[in-house]
Scaffold this active site. Structure first.
Site, PDB file in Angstrom:
ATOM      1  N   HIS A 253       4.497   2.165  -7.893  1.00 17.52           N
ATOM      2  CA  HIS A 253       3.530   1.052  -7.889  1.00 17.52           C
ATOM      3  C   HIS A 253       2.648   1.097  -9.143  1.00 17.52           C
ATOM      4  O   HIS A 253       2.331   0.062  -9.732  1.00 17.52           O
ATOM      5  CB  HIS A 253       2.622   1.145  -6.662  1.00 17.52           C
ATOM      6  CG  HIS A 253       3.328   1.005  -5.354  1.00 17.52           C
ATOM      7  ND1 HIS A 253       3.509   2.058  -4.495  1.00 17.52           N
ATOM      8  CD2 HIS A 253       3.901  -0.069  -4.757  1.00 17.52           C
ATOM      9  CE1 HIS A 253       4.148   1.648  -3.414  1.00 17.52           C
ATOM     10  NE2 HIS A 253       4.412   0.361  -3.552  1.00 17.52           N
TER      11      HIS A 253
ATOM     12  N   HIS B 140       2.400   4.831  -4.805  1.00 15.54           N
ATOM     13  CA  HIS B 140       2.930   5.989  -5.526  1.00 15.54           C
ATOM     14  C   HIS B 140       3.113   5.597  -6.991  1.00 15.54           C
ATOM     15  O   HIS B 140       2.741   4.482  -7.399  1.00 15.54           O
ATOM     16  CB  HIS B 140       4.244   6.463  -4.894  1.00 15.54           C
ATOM     17  CG  HIS B 140       5.252   5.380  -4.681  1.00 15.54           C
ATOM     18  ND1 HIS B 140       5.805   4.660  -5.717  1.00 15.54           N
ATOM     19  CD2 HIS B 140       5.774   4.860  -3.540  1.00 15.54           C
ATOM     20  CE1 HIS B 140       6.645   3.773  -5.241  1.00 15.54           C
ATOM     21  NE2 HIS B 140       6.643   3.851  -3.911  1.00 15.54           N
TER      22      HIS B 140
ATOM     23  N   GLU C 179      12.526  -2.827  -9.739  1.00 15.48           N
ATOM     24  CA  GLU C 179      13.990  -2.963  -9.601  1.00 15.48           C
ATOM     25  C   GLU C 179      14.526  -2.128  -8.451  1.00 15.48           C
ATOM     26  O   GLU C 179      15.667  -2.302  -8.035  1.00 15.48           O
ATOM     27  CB  GLU C 179      14.674  -2.552 -10.912  1.00 15.48           C
ATOM     28  CG  GLU C 179      14.451  -3.562 -12.007  1.00 15.48           C
ATOM     29  CD  GLU C 179      15.245  -3.258 -13.252  1.00 15.48           C
ATOM     30  OE1 GLU C 179      15.634  -2.099 -13.455  1.00 15.48           O
ATOM     31  OE2 GLU C 179      15.450  -4.195 -14.034  1.00 15.48           O
TER      32      GLU C 179
ATOM     33  N   GLY D 256       0.811  -1.213   0.000  1.00 19.26           N
ATOM     34  CA  GLY D 256       0.000   0.000   0.000  1.00 19.26           C
ATOM     35  C   GLY D 256       0.841   1.257   0.000  1.00 19.26           C
ATOM     36  O   GLY D 256       2.010   1.229  -0.404  1.00 19.26           O
ATOM     37  N   ALA D 257       0.238   2.388   0.443  1.00 21.76           N
ATOM     38  CA  ALA D 257       0.885   3.712   0.363  1.00 21.76           C
ATOM     39  C   ALA D 257       1.384   3.907  -1.070  1.00 21.76           C
ATOM     40  O   ALA D 257       2.544   4.222  -1.325  1.00 21.76           O
ATOM     41  CB  ALA D 257       2.012   3.850   1.381  1.00 21.76           C
TER      42      ALA D 257
ATOM     43  N   SER E 114       9.683   5.929  -3.212  1.00 20.35           N
ATOM     44  CA  SER E 114       9.534   4.943  -2.143  1.00 20.35           C
ATOM     45  C   SER E 114       8.487   5.463  -1.171  1.00 20.35           C
ATOM     46  O   SER E 114       8.420   6.671  -0.912  1.00 20.35           O
ATOM     47  CB  SER E 114      10.870   4.769  -1.405  1.00 20.35           C
ATOM     48  OG  SER E 114      10.660   4.139  -0.155  1.00 20.35           O
TER      49      SER E 114
ATOM     50  N   ARG F  33       8.588   5.218   1.849  1.00 19.15           N
ATOM     51  CA  ARG F  33       9.282   5.758   3.030  1.00 19.15           C
ATOM     52  C   ARG F  33       9.839   7.168   2.790  1.00 19.15           C
ATOM     53  O   ARG F  33      10.241   7.817   3.746  1.00 19.15           O
ATOM     54  CB  ARG F  33      10.387   4.815   3.487  1.00 19.15           C
ATOM     55  CG  ARG F  33       9.827   3.535   4.086  1.00 19.15           C
ATOM     56  CD  ARG F  33      10.903   2.689   4.743  1.00 19.15           C
ATOM     57  NE  ARG F  33      10.337   1.607   5.526  1.00 19.15           N
ATOM     58  CZ  ARG F  33      10.300   0.332   5.147  1.00 19.15           C
ATOM     59  NH1 ARG F  33      10.782  -0.029   3.978  1.00 19.15           N
ATOM     60  NH2 ARG F  33       9.775  -0.587   5.938  1.00 19.15           N
TER      61      ARG F  33
ATOM     62  N   GLN G 238       8.181  -9.199   7.675  1.00 19.74           N
ATOM     63  CA  GLN G 238       9.380  -8.629   7.039  1.00 19.74           C
ATOM     64  C   GLN G 238       9.882  -7.385   7.753  1.00 19.74           C
ATOM     65  O   GLN G 238      10.790  -6.719   7.252  1.00 19.74           O
ATOM     66  CB  GLN G 238       9.149  -8.375   5.551  1.00 19.74           C
ATOM     67  CG  GLN G 238       8.143  -7.300   5.214  1.00 19.74           C
ATOM     68  CD  GLN G 238       7.862  -7.237   3.716  1.00 19.74           C
ATOM     69  OE1 GLN G 238       7.095  -8.042   3.191  1.00 19.74           O
ATOM     70  NE2 GLN G 238       8.468  -6.302   3.016  1.00 19.74           N
TER      71      GLN G 238
END
Ligand code: PAF
Length: 308
Positions: free
Chosen positions: A41, A38, A152, A35-36, A189, A191, A65
């Site tokens: 994705h 961007h 990647e 999810g989240a 990302s 994050r 994980q």
């Protein structure tokens, strides 16, 4: 008007949704996510839609994980916003299970890809890749996917998933999708949302350092010296710690001291409380120089790397 996005939350409901597609012979492409979402994705989804008639996206923040000190509880979650993006992207089905659906009481199996999982990120995030491999194996089997798309950007994860699928004879073709970058080179990302404004301004240095290191090696510098110089550059720029900067065999991720085969240069470094990773291809030409010029250009977002 985009078609409605069907959401299922149990493995039984997923199987019921997939059964008529399988019966008709429709190919299925899966995009596993936490999810989240961007644009990185959405590039995976776009690739999945070109590969197969049916696209499934899974949304599952996988506790196995995350290490005990990592951000499982705080990991960004916004299913409503994700659903809007997936519907607009033309996804057929969202599989968004609860933790107890994927790991019911008594769950006792782990998938471990040894060797590949122990290097690089594996040294710094013990157990992380077993958590990834375990959930990805389950998702591929549950969705009965013909294809699955991985970015990647998470290059080590991609190699581990490829190895696992080959070793376990899982009938899914793993498709690699190039990293999507901001115009200044920063890899997208979920994050990145944790970065402060100052950290965000510094963050593209990570990718620039990869490119500089690659250029220095191509110009004849020894890999060990170029890596040491890159680590010094990142530290000088304000990165708090560099977990690794390494040139590795592109498939096994064993460290290389010369570029005599397809290689990958990979980096992980901390900026404040955020750990960033990135990588670039390092393909030797006949003269032993890396192919391609991947310097970020100003302008809109672009696909990076020569090959998330
Ligand atoms: O790359 C990710 O988002 C995750 O590691 C994945 C592949 C969805 C497994 O949880």
């Amino acid at each position: 008007m985009p078609k409605p996005l069907v959401t299922v939350r149990t493995v039984a409901a997923l199987r019921r949704a997939v059964a008529p597609w399988k019966k008709r012979g429709d190919a299925i492409a899966l995009v596993p996510t936490m999810g989240a979402l961007h644009d990185g994705h959405l590039a995976l989804v776009a690739r999945a839609r070109r590969l197969a008639r049916r696209t499934i996206v899974s949304l599952f923040v996988n506790p196995k994980q995350f290490g005990p000190q990592e951000d499982f509880i705080k990991y960004p979650r916004d299913e409503a916003a994700d659903r809007v993006k997936l519907r607009a992207a033309g996804v057929d089905l969202l599989f968004a299970p609860a933790v107890a659906e994927i790991y019911p009481p008594g769950f006792a199996t782990a998938v471990t890809v040894s060797g590949l999982s122990d290097r690089l990120d594996g040294e710094h995030r013990p157990g992380h890749f077993a958590g990834v491999a375990t959930v990805v194996a389950k998702l591929l089997i549950e969705a009965q996917a013909d294809f699955a798309c991985f970015g990647e950007k998470d290059y080590q994860q991609l190699q581990i998933v490829k190895r696992m699928v080959a070793d376990l004879d899982i009938p899914t073709r793993i498709v690699a999708v190039p990293t999507v970058r901001e115009s200044d080179g920063l890899a997208l990302s979920s994050r990145n949302a944790y970065l402060t404004a100052d950290e965000r301004a510094l963050a593209p240095t990570l990718h620039r350092t990869l490119l500089d290191t690659r250029e220095r090696i191509a110009a004849g510098m020894a890999i060990a010296d170029a890596n040491a110089r890159g680590i010094a550059d990142l530290t000088m720029a304000g990165f708090g710690g560099v977990d690794y900067l390494a040139v590795c065999d592109a498939e096994t991720l064993e460290p290389l001291d010369r570029i005599d085969r397809p290689a990958r240069i990979l980096v992980a470094a901390r900026l404040g409380r955020v750990r960033l990773i990135d990588n670039e291809a390092f393909t030797p030409t006949s003269r032993g120089r890396p192919a391609g010029n991947d310097r970020p250009r100003s302008g809109t977002r672009r696909r990076g790397g020569s090959s998330r």
